[in-house]
Design an enzyme around this catalytic site. Structure first.
Site, PDB file in Angstrom:
ATOM      1  N   VAL A 172       1.616   0.893   7.525  1.00 47.07           N
ATOM      2  CA  VAL A 172       2.412  -0.405   7.992  1.00 47.07           C
ATOM      3  C   VAL A 172       1.499  -1.424   8.238  1.00 47.07           C
ATOM      4  O   VAL A 172       0.343  -1.486   8.215  1.00 47.07           O
ATOM      5  CB  VAL A 172       3.287  -0.044   9.255  1.00 47.07           C
ATOM      6  CG1 VAL A 172       3.991   1.160   8.920  1.00 47.07           C
ATOM      7  CG2 VAL A 172       2.382   0.353  10.349  1.00 47.07           C
ATOM      8  N   VAL A 173       2.413  -2.528   8.880  1.00 48.07           N
ATOM      9  CA  VAL A 173       1.298  -3.663   9.452  1.00 48.07           C
ATOM     10  C   VAL A 173      -0.022  -3.508  10.107  1.00 48.07           C
ATOM     11  O   VAL A 173      -0.119  -2.559  10.934  1.00 48.07           O
ATOM     12  CB  VAL A 173       2.332  -4.960   9.792  1.00 48.07           C
ATOM     13  CG1 VAL A 173       2.880  -4.036  11.411  1.00 48.07           C
ATOM     14  CG2 VAL A 173       1.509  -6.216  10.264  1.00 48.07           C
ATOM     15  N   GLU A 174      -0.869  -4.302  10.075  1.00 47.53           N
ATOM     16  CA  GLU A 174      -2.188  -3.993  10.559  1.00 47.53           C
ATOM     17  C   GLU A 174      -2.126  -4.659  12.101  1.00 47.53           C
ATOM     18  O   GLU A 174      -2.648  -5.561  12.467  1.00 47.53           O
ATOM     19  CB  GLU A 174      -3.410  -4.830  10.000  1.00 47.53           C
ATOM     20  CG  GLU A 174      -3.949  -3.936   8.902  1.00 47.53           C
ATOM     21  CD  GLU A 174      -4.738  -2.637   8.971  1.00 47.53           C
ATOM     22  OE1 GLU A 174      -5.921  -2.634   8.840  1.00 47.53           O
ATOM     23  OE2 GLU A 174      -4.053  -1.745   9.450  1.00 47.53           O
TER      24      GLU A 174
ATOM     25  N   HIS B 177      -8.169   5.572   4.260  1.00 48.10           N
ATOM     26  CA  HIS B 177      -8.054   4.231   4.015  1.00 48.10           C
ATOM     27  C   HIS B 177      -8.037   4.089   2.385  1.00 48.10           C
ATOM     28  O   HIS B 177      -9.162   4.244   1.773  1.00 48.10           O
ATOM     29  CB  HIS B 177      -9.017   3.241   4.516  1.00 48.10           C
ATOM     30  CG  HIS B 177      -9.362   1.953   4.202  1.00 48.10           C
ATOM     31  ND1 HIS B 177     -10.411   1.260   3.835  1.00 48.10           N
ATOM     32  CD2 HIS B 177      -8.199   0.983   3.713  1.00 48.10           C
ATOM     33  CE1 HIS B 177     -10.202   0.149   3.354  1.00 48.10           C
ATOM     34  NE2 HIS B 177      -8.936  -0.195   3.206  1.00 48.10           N
TER      35      HIS B 177
ATOM     36  N   MET C 189       0.950  -1.100   0.038  1.00 42.91           N
ATOM     37  CA  MET C 189       0.147  -0.247  -0.008  1.00 42.91           C
ATOM     38  C   MET C 189       0.883   1.232   0.029  1.00 42.91           C
ATOM     39  O   MET C 189       0.626   2.223  -0.717  1.00 42.91           O
ATOM     40  CB  MET C 189      -1.076   0.032   1.223  1.00 42.91           C
ATOM     41  CG  MET C 189      -2.013  -1.051   1.185  1.00 42.91           C
ATOM     42  SD  MET C 189      -3.100  -1.242  -0.225  1.00 42.91           S
ATOM     43  CE  MET C 189      -4.062   0.328   0.148  1.00 42.91           C
TER      44      MET C 189
ATOM     45  N   ASP D  53      10.943   3.754   5.446  1.00 45.45           N
ATOM     46  CA  ASP D  53      10.753   2.222   5.909  1.00 45.45           C
ATOM     47  C   ASP D  53      11.828   2.063   6.968  1.00 45.45           C
ATOM     48  O   ASP D  53      12.930   2.701   7.069  1.00 45.45           O
ATOM     49  CB  ASP D  53      10.471   1.303   4.644  1.00 45.45           C
ATOM     50  CG  ASP D  53       9.619   0.176   5.081  1.00 45.45           C
ATOM     51  OD1 ASP D  53      10.008  -0.477   6.116  1.00 45.45           O
ATOM     52  OD2 ASP D  53       8.810  -0.144   4.342  1.00 45.45           O
TER      53      ASP D  53
ATOM     54  N   LYS E  11       1.043   0.206  15.334  1.00 43.65           N
ATOM     55  CA  LYS E  11       0.806   1.498  15.066  1.00 43.65           C
ATOM     56  C   LYS E  11       0.818   2.520  16.086  1.00 43.65           C
ATOM     57  O   LYS E  11       1.324   3.683  16.032  1.00 43.65           O
ATOM     58  CB  LYS E  11      -0.653   1.502  14.362  1.00 43.65           C
ATOM     59  CG  LYS E  11      -0.703   0.876  13.170  1.00 43.65           C
ATOM     60  CD  LYS E  11      -2.268   0.939  12.557  1.00 43.65           C
ATOM     61  CE  LYS E  11      -2.338   0.041  11.061  1.00 43.65           C
ATOM     62  NZ  LYS E  11      -1.679   0.909  10.051  1.00 43.65           N
TER      63      LYS E  11
ATOM     64  N   ASN F 267      -6.827  -1.364  -2.280  1.00 42.24           N
ATOM     65  CA  ASN F 267      -5.987  -2.330  -2.858  1.00 42.24           C
ATOM     66  C   ASN F 267      -6.185  -2.663  -4.537  1.00 42.24           C
ATOM     67  O   ASN F 267      -7.217  -3.335  -4.408  1.00 42.24           O
ATOM     68  CB  ASN F 267      -5.349  -3.160  -2.012  1.00 42.24           C
ATOM     69  CG  ASN F 267      -4.235  -4.045  -2.544  1.00 42.24           C
ATOM     70  OD1 ASN F 267      -3.323  -3.214  -3.253  1.00 42.24           O
ATOM     71  ND2 ASN F 267      -3.783  -5.081  -2.217  1.00 42.24           N
TER      72      ASN F 267
END
Length: 204
Positions: A103-105, A153, A26, A45, A110, A156
């Protein structure tokens, strides 16, 4: 510096510099959307390898755009030149007007990242997470200025799908919501504002 009426938050015209946290599926595509519109973007990153992979994906997306006639091959160097990569948080966030995280869910991840980000940005900087289902209110409760935090949001693949859900947390200032909507529309997306957060976010 000019602000929107009703609070010390940036309007669309004030936003000049973008920071994107995360160069993955994303994040790289969201970075591309801002760079296409002419914004300088800092892409952050954790590793150089992740950033390299992100740039390769951006270049691949641009070649797809060329084949589709969306841009010309000659435009690619200028678009790429607007993207700066770094693994350093202060370097990525200095001067940022709008920060989006992809980043990762993971709620724990977060929370940690946003607490770090908030200490490095201007008081007026708008903060957005690209979560697809986590509670922005829960994340925002760990921030000193939760009123400037919300969800943006992207769907994708973010470089192709037009829809962006803009979801306020409980304390998000309405001006922050409006500026985010304006910004998403400005970069060619179709922003849909939700009245309040809900599981999965897809609620009006």
């Amino acid at each position: 510096m000019p602000f929107t009426k009703g609070g010390n938050f940036l309007s669309l015209e004030d936003i000049k510099k973008i920071t994107n946290i995360g160069a993955g599926t994303m994040g790289h595509a969201i970075t591309l959307q801002f760079a296409l519109k002419g914004y300088p973007v800092n892409l952050l990153d954790m590793t150089e390898e992740a950033l390299k992979n992100g740039l390769e994906k951006i270049e691949s997306d641009l070649r797809t755009y060329v084949k589709a006639g969306i841009i010309t091959k000659n435009e690619i160097p200028a678009i790429m030149a607007r993207i700066s990569i770094t693994t350093d948080y202060p370097d990525a966030l200095t001067g940022a007007d709008f920060v989006i995280e992809s980043v990762v869910e993971s709620m724990d991840v977060k929370k940690m990242i946003w607490q770090k980000i908030e200490n490095l940005v201007k008081p007026q900087t708008i903060l957005a997470t690209n979560t697809s289902g986590l509670s922005p209110t829960e994340i925002a409760q760990y921030l000193n200025k939760p009123e400037r935090f919300l969800v943006a949001h992207f769907y994708n693949p973010a470089h192709l799908m037009p829809l962006v859900e803009v979801v306020p947390a409980q304390k998000t200032d309405p001006n922050v919501v409006q500026t985010t909507i304006d910004l998403m529309n400005h970069i060619g997306k179709h922003a849909v504002a939700l009245k309040k957060e809900a599981p999965g976010l897809c609620r009006e």
